[in-house]
Design an enzyme around this catalytic site. Structure first.
Site, PDB file in Angstrom:
ATOM      1  N   HIS A   9       0.935  -1.341   0.101  1.00 55.04           N
ATOM      2  CA  HIS A   9      -0.114   0.015   0.033  1.00 55.04           C
ATOM      3  C   HIS A   9       0.817   1.193  -0.077  1.00 55.04           C
ATOM      4  O   HIS A   9       2.079   1.216   0.288  1.00 55.04           O
ATOM      5  CB  HIS A   9      -0.990  -0.113   1.292  1.00 55.04           C
ATOM      6  CG  HIS A   9      -0.233   0.167   2.401  1.00 55.04           C
ATOM      7  ND1 HIS A   9       0.165   1.297   2.958  1.00 55.04           N
ATOM      8  CD2 HIS A   9      -0.019  -0.763   3.511  1.00 55.04           C
ATOM      9  CE1 HIS A   9       0.971   1.050   4.256  1.00 55.04           C
ATOM     10  NE2 HIS A   9       0.661  -0.171   4.610  1.00 55.04           N
ATOM     11  N   GLU A  79      -1.438  -7.010   8.088  1.00 59.27           N
ATOM     12  CA  GLU A  79      -0.085  -6.908   8.688  1.00 59.27           C
ATOM     13  C   GLU A  79       0.251  -7.632   9.700  1.00 59.27           C
ATOM     14  O   GLU A  79      -0.839  -8.275  10.596  1.00 59.27           O
ATOM     15  CB  GLU A  79       0.279  -5.403   8.808  1.00 59.27           C
ATOM     16  CG  GLU A  79       1.669  -5.010   9.323  1.00 59.27           C
ATOM     17  CD  GLU A  79       2.653  -5.732   8.304  1.00 59.27           C
ATOM     18  OE1 GLU A  79       2.752  -6.741   8.144  1.00 59.27           O
ATOM     19  OE2 GLU A  79       3.541  -4.763   7.845  1.00 59.27           O
TER      20      GLU A  79
END
Length: 216
Positions: A9, A79
């Site tokens: 990202h 994550e």
């Protein structure tokens, strides 16, 4: 079989400052949004059959801005759970633990909703994700793209290449980049790594991007 495209990202305020960002849903910065938009032409060069995205908004917005439609949200792409190190930088951790290294030591325990993950636990999650990716690749001749986070994608890459989760330490990964894992003689290989849109050379080849902070 197609390739596996890995998209980290775009930039957030926490990734810029090096703060470990796991479950905290920090939004993209304006620069992060621009990074995501500029990924669209790179991704469009590939025939994408399927796409997966982390549930975090910073990843989902990156996918939207990069023109990745129909991405399936998958919690296995989240994550690393940083536990007690959520929001803390490596520099701050090293003040009391100078030899600490995420990929071998894991994290300090956190609260019940954020207990933290060991490298092996992240590796097991990556293995589950790889099984889903392989199933998607088997359905067609195109590629699969995943939009996720720096440390998780590094572990995913290590596991794809047959390395232990700690092998993710070998693959520095910047925000707003695309990497490509392919095959050669039926073996998994790195075909392009940490590629930024502005690394596109005039003759059409791709070069490695400049590395930035490794924390999410």
């Amino acid at each position: 079989m197609g390739d596996l495209l890995l998209v980290r990202h775009g930039e957030t305020e926490w990734s810029l400052s090096g703060r470990h960002t796991g479950s905290t849903d920090v939004p993209l910065t304006d620069r992060g949004r621009e990074q995501a938009r500029r990924l669209a032409p790179l991704i469009a060069r590939h025939r994408v059959e399927s796409a997966f995205v982390s549930p975090m908004e910073r990843a989902r917005e990156t996918a939207r801005l990069a023109g990745i439609g129909g991405a399936r949200v998958d919690a296995d792409l989240a994550e690393w759970d940083y536990g007690g190190y959520e929001g803390v930088t490596t520099v701050e951790i090293h003040r009391t633990q100078p030899d600490w290294f995420l990929f071998t030591d894991g994290v300090a325990p956190g609260p019940p909703d954020r207990p933290g993950e060991s490298p092996e636990e992240v590796g097991a999650r990556a293995d589950r994700m790889i099984a889903k990716i392989d199933a998607a690749l088997a359905e067609g001749e195109g590629s699969v793209v995943v939009v996720s986070h720096g440390h998780f994608l590094r572990v995913l890459t290590a596991r794809r290449l047959g390395l232990p989760a700690s092998g993710g330490a070998l693959f520095q990964l910047s925000t707003g980049t695309m990497s490509r894992l392919s095959t050669e003689h039926r073996r998994h290989v790195v075909a392009g790594w940490n590629v930024r849109p502005d690394a596109y050379c005039s003759h059409g080849s791709l070069s490695a991007g400049e590395a930035g902070p490794s924390e999410e």
